[in-house]
Design a protein around this motif. Structure first.
Motif, PDB file in Angstrom:
ATOM      1  N   SER A 209       0.833  -1.196   0.000  1.00  0.00           N
ATOM      2  CA  SER A 209       0.000   0.000   0.000  1.00  0.00           C
ATOM      3  C   SER A 209       0.865   1.242   0.000  1.00  0.00           C
ATOM      4  CB  SER A 209      -0.899   0.005   1.235  1.00  0.00           C
ATOM      5  OG  SER A 209      -1.585   1.234   1.337  1.00  0.00           O
ATOM      6  N   ILE A 210       0.439   2.235  -0.809  1.00  0.00           N
ATOM      7  CA  ILE A 210       1.220   3.472  -0.864  1.00  0.00           C
ATOM      8  C   ILE A 210       1.055   4.269   0.424  1.00  0.00           C
ATOM      9  CG2 ILE A 210      -0.612   4.854  -1.937  1.00  0.00           C
ATOM     10  CD1 ILE A 210       1.576   6.209  -3.555  1.00  0.00           C
ATOM     11  N   ILE A 211      -0.063   4.057   1.146  1.00  0.00           N
ATOM     12  CA  ILE A 211      -0.275   4.747   2.410  1.00  0.00           C
ATOM     13  C   ILE A 211       0.324   3.903   3.526  1.00  0.00           C
ATOM     14  CG2 ILE A 211      -1.992   5.749   3.952  1.00  0.00           C
ATOM     15  CD1 ILE A 211      -1.846   7.054   1.196  1.00  0.00           C
ATOM     16  N   ASN A 212       1.132   4.520   4.347  1.00  0.00           N
ATOM     17  CA  ASN A 212       1.781   3.824   5.452  1.00  0.00           C
ATOM     18  C   ASN A 212       0.709   3.187   6.348  1.00  0.00           C
ATOM     19  OD1 ASN A 212       3.288   3.064   7.711  1.00  0.00           O
ATOM     20  ND2 ASN A 212       4.708   4.757   7.423  1.00  0.00           N
ATOM     21  N   PRO A 213       0.773   1.865   6.589  1.00  0.00           N
ATOM     22  CA  PRO A 213      -0.293   1.204   7.371  1.00  0.00           C
ATOM     23  C   PRO A 213      -0.375   1.708   8.808  1.00  0.00           C
ATOM     24  CG  PRO A 213       1.550  -0.300   6.917  1.00  0.00           C
ATOM     25  CD  PRO A 213       1.787   0.918   6.091  1.00  0.00           C
ATOM     26  N   ASP A 214       0.726   2.260   9.340  1.00  0.00           N
ATOM     27  CA  ASP A 214       0.717   2.764  10.720  1.00  0.00           C
ATOM     28  C   ASP A 214       0.274   4.216  10.798  1.00  0.00           C
ATOM     29  OD1 ASP A 214       1.711   0.309  11.556  1.00  0.00           O
ATOM     30  OD2 ASP A 214       3.789   0.927  11.235  1.00  0.00           O
ATOM     31  N   TRP A 215      -0.111   4.782   9.657  1.00  0.00           N
ATOM     32  CA  TRP A 215      -0.424   6.213   9.632  1.00  0.00           C
ATOM     33  C   TRP A 215      -1.789   6.478  10.242  1.00  0.00           C
ATOM     34  CZ3 TRP A 215       1.936  10.578   9.211  1.00  0.00           C
ATOM     35  CH2 TRP A 215       1.225  11.727   8.927  1.00  0.00           C
ATOM     36  N   ASP A 216      -1.852   7.506  11.090  1.00  0.00           N
ATOM     37  CA  ASP A 216      -3.102   7.898  11.718  1.00  0.00           C
ATOM     38  C   ASP A 216      -3.397   9.337  11.307  1.00  0.00           C
ATOM     39  OD1 ASP A 216      -5.280   8.453  13.234  1.00  0.00           O
ATOM     40  OD2 ASP A 216      -4.319   8.189  15.180  1.00  0.00           O
ATOM     41  N   PHE A 217      -4.446   9.513  10.489  1.00  0.00           N
ATOM     42  CA  PHE A 217      -4.759  10.853  10.008  1.00  0.00           C
ATOM     43  C   PHE A 217      -5.119  11.794  11.159  1.00  0.00           C
ATOM     44  CE2 PHE A 217      -5.090   8.566   6.064  1.00  0.00           C
ATOM     45  CZ  PHE A 217      -4.678   9.484   5.121  1.00  0.00           C
ATOM     46  N   GLY A 218      -5.565  11.247  12.264  1.00  0.00           N
ATOM     47  CA  GLY A 218      -5.937  12.097  13.395  1.00  0.00           C
ATOM     48  C   GLY A 218      -4.749  12.676  14.126  1.00  0.00           C
ATOM     49  N   LYS A 219      -3.567  12.114  13.894  1.00  0.00           N
ATOM     50  CA  LYS A 219      -2.369  12.596  14.598  1.00  0.00           C
ATOM     51  C   LYS A 219      -1.413  13.328  13.657  1.00  0.00           C
ATOM     52  CE  LYS A 219      -2.571   8.877  18.005  1.00  0.00           C
ATOM     53  NZ  LYS A 219      -1.885   7.701  18.585  1.00  0.00           N
ATOM     54  N   MET A 220      -1.965  13.917  12.629  1.00  0.00           N
ATOM     55  CA  MET A 220      -1.120  14.589  11.640  1.00  0.00           C
ATOM     56  C   MET A 220      -0.458  15.825  12.207  1.00  0.00           C
ATOM     57  SD  MET A 220      -3.413  14.358   8.212  1.00  0.00           S
ATOM     58  CE  MET A 220      -2.301  15.431   7.343  1.00  0.00           C
ATOM     59  N   GLY A 221      -1.113  16.509  13.143  1.00  0.00           N
ATOM     60  CA  GLY A 221      -0.548  17.746  13.657  1.00  0.00           C
ATOM     61  C   GLY A 221      -0.744  18.911  12.709  1.00  0.00           C
ATOM     62  N   ILE A 222      -1.649  18.745  11.731  1.00  0.00           N
ATOM     63  CA  ILE A 222      -1.949  19.830  10.797  1.00  0.00           C
ATOM     64  C   ILE A 222      -3.347  20.320  11.111  1.00  0.00           C
ATOM     65  CG2 ILE A 222      -2.240  20.477   8.384  1.00  0.00           C
ATOM     66  CD1 ILE A 222      -0.383  18.277   7.589  1.00  0.00           C
ATOM     67  N   GLY A 223      -3.454  21.570  11.530  1.00  0.00           N
ATOM     68  CA  GLY A 223      -4.762  22.106  11.865  1.00  0.00           C
ATOM     69  C   GLY A 223      -5.252  23.071  10.805  1.00  0.00           C
ATOM     70  N   GLY A 224      -6.542  23.030  10.529  1.00  0.00           N
ATOM     71  CA  GLY A 224      -7.140  23.986   9.617  1.00  0.00           C
ATOM     72  C   GLY A 224      -6.857  23.743   8.153  1.00  0.00           C
ATOM     73  N   LEU A 225      -6.230  22.606   7.815  1.00  0.00           N
ATOM     74  CA  LEU A 225      -5.889  22.353   6.417  1.00  0.00           C
ATOM     75  C   LEU A 225      -6.547  21.069   5.898  1.00  0.00           C
ATOM     76  CD1 LEU A 225      -2.079  23.263   6.463  1.00  0.00           C
ATOM     77  CD2 LEU A 225      -3.964  24.635   5.603  1.00  0.00           C
TER      78      LEU A 225
END
Length: 749
Positions: A209-225
């Protein structure tokens, strides 16, 4: 009955391609087709046999692959007994075979397509009747191409008795069976293999998968984007999530470039960093634009080629199976300026742009790269780099809205909430409402400033600096700390020019009569028009009138009343000594900054001074005039609202320059023209007593008055310094001298 025989090498390479055990002609009867090899307790392997005189008696030849699979060594004693398939058993009827395929010699690879339909036919013809076991390795010579290594992945068989009795032909998985002529063979690519399989007999490919399996979109640390990130994902990565076969059927090409642009501090670098972390790709290469440039001829272009060298090599070796290579250019405008725009004869910038264009989308284009560029100055980048096929996804990372600011504040205060170091009276929603036009970096700075204020309370600055020993328990960041930081420490770059507006409104707005009330009322209406969603997005107002009539103060008052988050003042005071071109660039920058805010207000003060107008000559700056005319009529970007407030004491001059047609409305700011106007101002300042006011009213009665509010305020300041006995007479004399009062005997009565 089992016999003991010795394992030996396969006599020839040709015999090893049969994938059978090679036995001497005299060792087994003709009816024996298969043998069972026992190498230890519970270790049993079934092979089809091939007879040859090249193998000595009481010995069995195995190829290297067979010996590795069955863990056999040369001259090892093994138990052998004939094996017969049961015609009524399910193992007799293999119906589906799935093979994993790769090059036998992995160093010698090719991107030549292998037709799996032809491979399946050839495989059946060569190996019909072969005994197969799950996990068994095979060697396959296909159409005199490179030798292929196969491994049996899954076997499915149909029980013939159930098929005849109950008409049930549903296949079941089995670990062992015999390959028949009507069996379906499917080929799947071994993980990491570079073989290029085509055709209908190609099985499902287990793709990383091109998306990292351990990736959590909720912990991106990007606000408002969220909106911007979703748009980037849709444009740049959606096609990479689907299998290459589907993308090939659609005739779809992957996006190879993303440009993130916008004001400083809005999260462009953070987003690029998170994209690199999110993707299951090679480690991103992060390059600062200036690092590419080199003083030696040709070295800058070589630096660009080195960035793409690894991706280029993998593309040649693995073709469509190559992994994704991410190259992140920070400050890409440093190396990709519009060709021909950089002075000098070296042409280094131009050749660097050419080299980058060739690598991304040239004749020998690469399909395994993703270039992410970041800049604050999109207008400086060469246009050829922005077309589809290159940096085709262009995303503006703008100032966050209130919900975005709330998210960012939650991110930066999360740790304080976890350790209970923040007072419950801190409301991030309230702070988000107060921080209009703050960028993400400025919000982070606000949190740091509040933390510093809180820590400062626990520092004792006596003869030496001491920290309260109970600081760990006492430290608590509260609402007052944030408000203090908001008022004193952090000011948004795209916020209100508060200090300049306060200077203009230092003496306030005095409502001396109906003209002022009407002006403020009309100004409110035009402000609401600028905010309205159905409006065109641009409202420009000219406040014109005689000198010292208070036009600038009224413009500042209307700007503050609008409550727009971005208020900028374009004043000739800030451009003293500027050349014409420098002045135009400064005015253009103010308007460009305004376009970045949802609601913006620009106060253009003293227009004729900006235009370098002089009554003797007359002369003016045509370059500045043309720039202002264009900007006054230019609509802001979609979804943005702009209010422009201009002031001028030379209406006739602007009319001669054909500027008046550029304004939505023209408001006249008059001088004081009646005695009651002057008396209303004097009452506001509370300088004269009631008897003095009566005397002033009597002496000014019937007089013609024409004085600006600023001039009148100056006379009041002068009168304040005069002895009380002469105050009224002095004030009237000075008013007469300034031309604000008709000369006559009435003031001496």
């Amino acid at each position: 009955m089992a016999v003991v025989m010795k394992a030996t090498k396969c006599p020839t390479d040709e015999l090893s391609l049969t994938n059978k055990a090679i036995v001497n002609i005299s060792d087994f009867q003709d009816e024996v087709k298969y043998i069972e090899v026992s190498t230890g307790p519970g270790q049993h392997f079934v092979f089809a046999i091939h007879r040859s005189e090249d193998v000595p008696r009481n010995a069995i030849g195995f190829s290297l692959l067979q010996r590795k699979w069955a863990t056999l060594s040369i001259n090892q004693d093994i138990e052998i007994k004939p094996y017969r398939f049961n015609p009524t058993s399910a193992t007799e009827c293999l119906c589906n075979v799935v093979m994993e395929v790769d090059f036998l010699q992995k160093k010698t690879t090719t991107l030549e397509p292998y037709d799996t339909d032809l491979m399946a036919k050839d495989f059946i013809m060569q190996f019909s009747g072969l005994a197969l076991t799950v996990g068994q390795p095979l060697v396959f010579s296909f159409q005199d191409k490179k030798l292929l290594g196969l491994a049996v992945k899954t076997l499915e068989a149909v029980d013939p008795q159930l098929a005849m009795q109950e008409n049930k032909t549903e296949p079941k998985k089995t670990k062992f069976g015999k390959l028949s002529g009507n069996c379906t063979v499917t080929f799947e690519k071994t993980e990491g293999s570079s073989i290029n399989l085509v055709g209908k007999a190609k099985g499902k490919i287990v793709r990383q998968s091109i998306i990292n399996p351990d990736w959590d979109f909720g912990k991106m640390g990007i606000g408002g984007l969220d909106k911007e990130f979703n748009a980037i994902f849709r444009r740049a990565f959606a096609s990479r999530v689907f299998p290459p076969e589907l993308v090939e059927q659609l005739g779809c090409k992957h996006v190879k470039g993303i440009l993130l642009f916008g004001p400083p501090g809005t999260g462009k670098t953070l987003m690029a960093r998170q994209i690199g972390t999110m993707l299951n790709a090679r480690e991103p290469k992060i390059v600062n634009g200036p690092q590419i440039l080199d003083k030696y001829v040709g070295e800058s272009e070589a630096n660009v080629r080195r960035l793409f060298a690894e991706a280029e090599e993998e593309e040649k070796r693995l073709g469509p199976n190559s992994g994704l290579h991410i190259i992140i250019f920070d400050e890409i405008d440093a190396i990709c300026k519009a060709r021909g725009s950089v002075a000098g004869n070296s042409g280094v910038h131009d050749t660097v742009v050419n080299q980058l264009l060739a690598k991304i989308d040239g004749v020998e284009q690469l399909n395994n790269i993703l270039v992410i560029g970041m800049t604050n100055r999109r207008d400086m980048i060469d246009e050829a780099l922005l077309r589809p096929g290159r940096l085709e996804v262009q995303m503006e990372i703008g100032l966050p809205n209130e919900d975005g600011r709330f998210q960012i504040l939650n991110i930066h205060t999360r740790r304080m909430h976890e350790y209970k170091k923040i007072n419950p009276d801190v409301d991030n929603r309230e702070l988000a409402a107060k921080t209009k036009n703050f960028s993400g970096a400025e919000l982070e700075g606000l949190v740091r400033a509040a933390q510093s204020t809180a820590m400062n309370r626990l520092i004792k600055a006596a003869s030496k600096v001491e920290v309260d020993p109970e600081a760990m328990q006492k430290l608590l960041v509260n609402r007052e700390d944030f408000l203090h930081a908001l008022d004193n420490d952090i000011k948004p770059a795209f916020g209100t020019a508060a200090e300049a507006l306060e200077t203009y409104l230092a003496r306030g707005i005095i409502n001396w009569g109906t003209p002022v009330s009407n002006l403020i009322e009309d100004g409110k209406l035009y402000t609401e028009q600028a905010k309205a969603s159905e409006s065109g997005g641009l409202v420009s107002i000219l406040l014109e009138g005689p000198p010292n009539s208070g036009k600038t103060a009224l413009a500042a008052k209307l700007a503050l009343m609008s409550d727009f988050p971005f208020v900028k003042i374009c004043s000739p005071d800030d451009m003293v000594g500027f050349t014409e071109s420098a002045k135009c660039l400064q005015i253009r920058k103010i308007f460009d900054d305004a376009y970045r805010s949802t609601l913006s207000c620009i106060v253009v003060d003293n227009v004729e001074r900006l235009l370098d107008y002089g009554p003797i000559g007359p002369r003016y700056s045509n370059l500045t005039l043309q720039a202002l005319l264009v900007l006054l009529k230019k609509q802001p970007p979609k979804g943005r609202k702009l209010l422009i407030l201009c002031t001028s004491s030379r209406r006739q001059v602007l009319e001669d320059m054909e500027m008046l047609s550029a304004f939505t409305a023209i408001l006249h700011v008059p001088n004081l023209s009646k005695p009651e106007h002057v008396l209303a101002v004097l009452e506001e300042y509370d300088l004269f007593s009631k008897s003095e006011m009566s005397s002033l009213a009597k002496k000014m009665s019937g007089q013609k008055i024409f004085v600006g509010i600023k001039k009148l305020q100056g006379l009041i300041d002068m009168a304040r310094q005069t002895e009380q006995a002469y105050r009224v007479t002095k004030f009237l004399c000075k008013l007469e001298e300034e031309g604000g009062l008709d000369a006559g005997t009435s003031i001496h009565q």
